[in-house]
Scaffold this active site. Structure first.
Site: not given
Ligand code: GLA
Length: 678
Positions: A119, A184
């Site tokens: 991430d 997301d």
């Molecule tokens: C980000 C990512 C998600 C998830 C969250 C976890 O938002 O894009 O897919 O992994 O972090 O905190």
């Protein structure tokens, strides 16, 4: 292909859930269908590293650490994935890999990890003065990519840098196996559409070993319809995207499981050539996609992103197939197989897809298959009003190489509807390439709610050489009750909105990016409203119950609006909105400075309300207090008390209800009841 815990467990992930999910994948057939990776997302870690600087798993949720979980997953013939972050901390504020890349990669390899999602939260950009953000992302992802390679263990590397401007598809292929293209995903059609649209044009950047990732599958999470989930699965497969189920596998319905295990669609996704589908057209939200498959077949997806069923048609030549005697169309969801002379067509429901695997065949092979036909319904009006009529044309098209004979077209609607056929229902013979149309005059019932979806259905039966066949088409016609005086409507969206009203209940069906948000340049706002002109006096209370709101993002929503003049947003900004957004948050926005756009916003962050929610806006001169109630007005929670721009809103104001879907590209319908102004 695999599973990830995020959208079912969030920060509650634990060893038991991971192991049970792995077991479920074996027991329910997902493993056999090709799902392989069992991925742990954020929050698996303890809040700090050990004294040697090593990552440690959360001792309560992963009491034995990660290694025994990996061993268990491996014992089932599956692979284990884990999550980290290139910054100092993860998105959930646990230790990140920044400055520990080699050490963490070594831990993962030692534990038996097979996949790393990496991430991009909390990156120390100040350590990289003068460097553009994208370059820093690339530098840090490369560090981890190199560290993983140095371990000698094959570990799939998945980059998660979905923020605007990071453009990972431009730089990730040499260092990673997949990269998130979009933000997301959420469990609603609008979010799915955003991620689809943000990925589908990147087809040239992906290929074997290096994939565009529009985020995880929501099938099973119950926020969308079955049809919408089928659309998600089809579009992801057509884009050759990772198929990672992020849902509670233990609670999957048989229908959702069958979707995950549609091997014909999976074969499109996993085709060895690894060519993402290409958009052939997308006019008016009606998409045609074509994916080249090994062996020369094409997968063709006809996707209707609009709110009404529609005919989508293309041709074998247009999707890239060579000339042939005929074409075999295998519908990958109904499994029916037909022969076409070249047309690839379907009447596709709103938010739905039809997905065909198309192969070339010769005339002789075509004779053994039923002819490809399409039954479609075309209303003269995009929306209908109670008590009023429209014409619906029902057409049967023979796209096959053989005639269809003794055709009969039928048409039905629900109780209270009047239907008059305006032509002959029967036709003796429909030659290949021909169509037959019958028109029906359709009158909606006189009384009805502000908005209803009426199922108008057509049916055709005919007698080809080898027996009777029947086909059906359903049109979800939108019926609104006309808005009576003294109410007026205001449409500030890019597409015509639709309005309905009856006895203080309203419906608004609209697109729109939001209401007067501070980041919108003037003239602000992209929304639709039903309102009473100059009805809110300097001392007044407006109230409404939002009974349904499915918006596309936190910018969209439904609620009360009070402004000097509803239809003059640029000239007359003074006012307040009080609404509930898609996240279930109650928001109040207003104009505090006298500039042309609403510039202030307060959200009750812990108010996660599910409809119906009652909103109340109390005005005292230029001061407004918002309240909301989730028990029909028995108890009230204050939102905020605000003062609008000095000098503005001295007199009476327009007041009403508004709705914005949150997006330019899709329409949602909000309904309201018990609107009152005192
Ligand atoms: C980000 C990512 C998600 C998830 C969250 C976890 O938002 O894009 O897919 O992994 O972090 O905190």
């Amino acid at each position: 292909m695999g599973w990830n815990d995020w959208y079912t467990a969030y920060c509650g992930v634990n060893a038991q859930l991971v192991e049970q999910s792995a077991q479920a994948m074996v027991n329910d057939g997902m493993k056999a269908a090709g799902y392989q990776y069992v991925n742990i997302d954020d929050c698996w870690m303890a809040p700090s590293r050990d004294s040697a600087g090593n990552l440690v798993a959360d001792p309560t949720r992963f009491p034995g650490g990660i290694k025994p979980v990996a061993d268990y997953v491996h014992s089932l013939g599956l692979k284990l994935g884990i999550y980290e972050d290139a910054g100092t901390t993860t998105c959930a504020h646990l230790p990140g890999s920044y400055g520990h890349e080699a050490q963490d990669a070594a831990s993962f390899a030692a534990w038996g990890v097979d996949y790393l999602k990496y991430d991009r939260c909390n990156i120390p950009f100040d350590q990289f003065p003068g460097q553009p953000e994208q370059q820093v992302q690339q530098t840090l992802a490369t560090r981890m990519s190199d560290a993983l390679k140095a371990t000698g263990r094959p570990i799939v590397f998945s980059i998660c840098t979905p923020d605007r401007g990071d453009d990972p598809w431009r730089w990730s292929a040499p260092i990673a196996n997949l990269w998130r293209t979009t933000t997301d995903i959420q469990d609603n059609f609008g979010s799915m559409l955003v991620n689809f649209e943000g990925t589908v044009n990147l087809f040239a950047d992906a290929g074997p070993g290096a994939w565009n990732d529009p985020d995880m599958l929501q099938i099973g999470n119950r926020g969308s319809t079955r049809l919408e989930y089928r659309t998600e699965f089809s579009l992801w497969a057509e884009m050759a995207a990772p198929l990672i189920a992020s849902t509670n596998l233990a609670a999957l319905s048989p229908g959702a499981l069958a979707m995950y295990e549609n091997t014909a669609v999976i074969a499109v996704d996993q085709d060895p050539w690894g060519k993402p589908g290409i958009p052939i057209s997308s006019t008016g939200g009606l998409w045609v996609l074509s994916k080249e498959l090994s062996g020369g077949d094409r997968s063709v997806v006809l996707f209707n992103s609009t709110v009404t069923a529609a005919t989508i048609a293309t041709s074998a030549t247009a999707v890239g197939l060579p000339a042939a005697g005929a074409y075999r169309l295998q519908d990958l969801w109904s499994n029916s197989v037909t022969a076409s002379r070249g047309a690839i067509s379907a009447f596709v429901p709103a938010h739905g897809v039809v997905m065909y695997r198309v192969s070339t065949i010769d005339r002789r092979q075509a004779r053994a298959l039923p002819p490809h036909t399409m039954l479609s319904l075309a209303p003269a009006a995009a929306q209908l009003f109670t008590g009023r009529s429209t014409i619906v044309r029902e057409t049967l098209t023979d796209d096959g190489p053989a005639p269809v004979k003794r055709v009969k077209l039928t048409f039905r609607a629900g109780r209270g509807w009047r239907i008059k056929r305006l032509g002959r229902a029967r036709v003796e013979r429909l030659a290949p390439g021909h169509r037959y149309t019958v028109a029906f005059r359709v009158t909606a019932p006189v009384a009805g709610p502000p908005f209803a979806l009426a199922a108008l259905s057509g049916g055709a039966s005919w007698d080809p050489v080898n027996g009777w066949r029947a086909t059906a088409a359903i049109l979800g016609e939108r019926v609104f009750a006309p808005v009576p005086p003294p109410y007026r409507t205001a449409d500030l969206t890019s597409q015509p909105a639709a309005f309905g009203a009856r006895d203080g209940a309203f419906a608004i069906s609209a697109r729109g990016t939001g209401v007067l948000q501070p980041w919108n340049a003037p003239p602000t706002g992209s929304y639709a409203a039903i309102y009473e002109p100059q009805r809110a006096g300097v001392s007044s209370t407006a109230q409404v119950t939002v009974t349904y709101d499915q918006a596309g993002g936190t910018a969209g929503g439904a609620g009360l609006i009070e402004r000097d003049a509803m239809t003059a947003p640029a000239a007359s900004p003074a006012g307040v909105v009080l609404f509930v957004n898609d996240a279930g948050t109650v928001v109040m926005s207003w104009n505090a400075t006298g500039a042309r756009n609403v510039d202030s916003r307060y959200a009750v962050q812990n108010a996660v309300v599910h409809e119906p929610v009652t909103l109340r806006l109390v005005r005292g001169g230029s001061t407004y207090t918002g309240y909301y109630s989730t028990d029909a007005g028995v108890t009230w929670s204050p939102v905020d008390t605000v003062t609008v721009a000095p000098g503005a809103s001295a007199g009476d104001q327009d007041v009403g209800v508004f709705h914005a879907s949150g997006l330019f590209t899709w329409t949602t319908t909000a309904t309201f009841k018990d609107f009152s102004v005192r």
